[in-house]
Design an enzyme around this catalytic site. Structure first.
Site, mmCIF file in Angstrom:
data_model
loop_
_atom_site.group_PDB
_atom_site.id
_atom_site.type_symbol
_atom_site.label_atom_id
_atom_site.label_comp_id
_atom_site.label_asym_id
_atom_site.label_seq_id
_atom_site.Cartn_x
_atom_site.Cartn_y
_atom_site.Cartn_z
ATOM 1 N N HIS A 56 60.564 -30.241 20.774
ATOM 2 C CA HIS A 56 61.714 -29.379 21.014
ATOM 3 C C HIS A 56 62.785 -29.754 19.984
ATOM 4 C CE1 HIS A 56 59.880 -29.840 25.068
ATOM 5 N NE2 HIS A 56 60.214 -28.577 25.241
ATOM 6 N N ASP A 59 64.514 -32.892 20.997
ATOM 7 C CA ASP A 59 63.719 -34.116 20.959
ATOM 8 C C ASP A 59 63.944 -34.824 19.630
ATOM 9 O OD1 ASP A 59 62.532 -33.362 23.359
ATOM 10 O OD2 ASP A 59 60.822 -32.427 22.361
ATOM 11 N N MET A 90 53.285 -27.099 16.024
ATOM 12 C CA MET A 90 54.053 -26.284 16.980
ATOM 13 C C MET A 90 55.441 -26.861 17.172
ATOM 14 S SD MET A 90 55.222 -26.342 20.402
ATOM 15 C CE MET A 90 54.153 -27.142 21.588
ATOM 16 N N GLU A 183 54.853 -19.462 27.565
ATOM 17 C CA GLU A 183 54.300 -20.415 28.531
ATOM 18 C C GLU A 183 54.816 -20.102 29.932
ATOM 19 O OE1 GLU A 183 54.655 -25.216 29.397
ATOM 20 O OE2 GLU A 183 54.755 -24.484 27.338
ATOM 21 N N LYS A 185 55.137 -20.582 34.171
ATOM 22 C CA LYS A 185 55.215 -21.603 35.215
ATOM 23 C C LYS A 185 55.794 -20.931 36.460
ATOM 24 C CE LYS A 185 56.788 -26.351 36.094
ATOM 25 N NZ LYS A 185 57.660 -27.465 35.644
ATOM 26 N N GLU A 219 49.289 -23.669 30.441
ATOM 27 C CA GLU A 219 49.286 -25.103 30.740
ATOM 28 C C GLU A 219 48.528 -25.352 32.037
ATOM 29 O OE1 GLU A 219 52.364 -28.616 32.076
ATOM 30 O OE2 GLU A 219 52.923 -27.397 30.336
ATOM 31 N N HIS A 222 50.638 -25.921 35.243
ATOM 32 C CA HIS A 222 51.459 -24.802 35.692
ATOM 33 C C HIS A 222 50.669 -23.809 36.523
ATOM 34 C CE1 HIS A 222 54.690 -25.485 32.344
ATOM 35 N NE2 HIS A 222 54.557 -26.502 33.162
ATOM 36 N N ASP A 247 48.190 -26.123 26.509
ATOM 37 C CA ASP A 247 48.723 -27.403 26.975
ATOM 38 C C ASP A 247 47.756 -28.016 27.970
ATOM 39 O OD1 ASP A 247 50.954 -27.199 25.434
ATOM 40 O OD2 ASP A 247 52.365 -26.858 27.077
ATOM 41 N N ASP A 257 55.250 -30.670 39.581
ATOM 42 C CA ASP A 257 54.682 -30.739 38.234
ATOM 43 C C ASP A 257 54.403 -32.202 37.880
ATOM 44 O OD1 ASP A 257 53.847 -30.089 35.733
ATOM 45 O OD2 ASP A 257 55.781 -29.377 35.004
ATOM 46 N N ASP A 259 51.998 -33.557 35.579
ATOM 47 C CA ASP A 259 51.751 -33.863 34.162
ATOM 48 C C ASP A 259 50.917 -35.122 33.966
ATOM 49 O OD1 ASP A 259 52.947 -31.659 33.066
ATOM 50 O OD2 ASP A 259 54.868 -32.611 32.693
ATOM 51 N N ASP A 289 50.244 -32.052 26.939
ATOM 52 C CA ASP A 289 51.609 -32.001 27.481
ATOM 53 C C ASP A 289 51.609 -32.781 28.793
ATOM 54 O OD1 ASP A 289 54.179 -31.504 28.183
ATOM 55 O OD2 ASP A 289 54.028 -29.324 28.147
#
Length: 389
Positions: A56, A59, A90, A183, A185, A219, A222, A247, A257, A259, A289
């Site tokens: 991002h 980030d 990406m 994406e 969710k 993802e 998600h 993802d 979530d 992950d 991810d």
């Protein structure tokens, strides 16, 4: 099975700065790991054998960084990429952390927030392209509501479409070689998020002015949060020519979530996903991810990253074994046997075919009585995964 299963560049395994860089904070606990700089993360990913790193905008450079500070951070990041050979396939925009986006970004009721979201995204697209990204992901983390009294969902769809059309035109105007991947969710951090599933996204893409530029980034977690079969959504995206990115992680059905490391929970589901991607020849990034458990230190984070890639490669080998297993393939041939008796009715419609099919006679009881062998097929699959075949 002790072979190393070491990742290679052609595997295209990638991680986000936010994944291995996760400090283990949760709603009930403070961070448990020291934050790593983007440069440190690049070197960690190179050490474990990753192909690329995604990010991002914030980030990489803090949202309040000065232009000089931003340029210094980008220079050092670019140097780390050159030193390690990692690439940036990406990039994406953080439109969910800052309080300005508490009511959404492209769907916010405040037009100033919507304008700021477009500005921030254009700047982030410039940064992503500068560092080599060819796919740009949009996750609408705050694009939703806690109460439907707050927004008209049709208005939200229209606002999202206006934003995506604008950004597609921006990319074309700049001459960028960039595709968008949306994406989905269902919930979290909002109570309900618009365009909640990959199917929703595919329907939405068809309404855009430049649908050829826009695909999806499904993802695992998600779709599984909502109790859905992730493989089916990936297959629909692939069949539509819209699987631009993916993802990979894992998730217990119906939970928050989580992950988790890829394959950590639903191993059979992960197997069929890997098998599908390899069988159809998906050639995009395999992006993990996911986050290491909150119990882990930096070495544990490396174990997490290696584990994601190793599991994928093990399942890739298992998929090849499944495809070559004589008993499994013989059973599949039996299940899908076609004696040619319906050939006259196949293909495109014609009045003659329709009349002939209407006049045909079928043994309904025999059709219903036939056993299909799916129990045996599934058991053979389980035994293969358990190393018994």
């Amino acid at each position: 099975m002790t072979r190393p299963f070491l990742p290679q560049p052609h595997d295209k395994f990638t991680f986000g700065l936010w994944t291995v860089g996760n400090v283990g904070r949760d709603p009930f606990g403070d961070p448990v790991r020291w934050a790593m700089s983007p440069v440190e993360i690049v070197h960690l990913l190179a050490e474990v054998g990753a192909y690329g790193v995604n990010f991002h905008d914030n980030d990489l450079a803090p949202i309040d960084a000065s232009p000089a500070e931003r340029d210094r951070i980008v220079r050092s990041f670019r140097q780390a990429l050159e030193d390690t050979g990692l690439v940036v396939p990406m990039a994406t925009t953080n439109l969910f952390t800052d309080p300005a986006f508490k009511d959404g970004a492209f769907t916010a009721n405040d037009p100033r927030v919507r304008a700021y979201a477009l500005q921030k995204t254009m700047q982030a697209i410039d940064l992503g392209v500068e560092l080599g990204a060819q796919v740009y992901v949009f996750w609408g983390g705050r694009e939703g509501v806690e109460t439907d009294a707050a927004k008209n969902p049709v208005t939200a769809i229209q606002r999202t479409r206006e934003a995506m059309n604008f950004l597609c035109e921006y990319v074309q105007d700049q001459g960028y070689d960039l595709r968008f991947a949306l994406e989905a969710k269902p919930n979290e951090p909002r109570g309900d998020i618009y365009n909640a599933t990959t199917g929703n996204m595919l329907a939405f893409i068809a309404t855009l002015e430049h649908p050829e530029m826009v695909g999806v980034n499904p993802e695992v977690a998600h779709e599984q949060m909502a109790g859905l079969n992730f493989l089916h959504h990936v297959a629909q995206a692939w069949e539509a020519g819209k699987l631009f990115h993916i993802d990979l992680n894992d998730q217990a059905f119906g939970r928050y979530d989580q992950d988790y490391r890829f394959g950590a929970v639903n191993l059979k589901s992960a197997f069929f996903l890997v098998k599908f991607l390899e069988d159809v020849g998906y050639d995009g990034s395999r992006h993990f991810d996911a986050h290491a458990y909150r119990t882990e230190d930096r070495e544990g984070v490396k174990d997490f990253a290696r584990g994601c890639m190793r599991t994928y490669l093990i399942l890739k080998e298992k998929a090849a074994q499944w495809n070559a297993d004589r008993e499994i393939q013989a059973l599949l041939a039996e299940i899908n046997a076609d004696d040619g008796s319906t050939d006259a009715w196949k293909g495109a419609y014609s009045r003659a075919k329709a009349n002939a099919l209407k006049a045909a006679s079928f043994d309904r009881q025999a059709l219903g009585a036939r056993g299909l062998g799916y129990e045996r097929l599934d058991q053979l699959t389980v035994e293969l995964l358990l190393g018994l075949r």
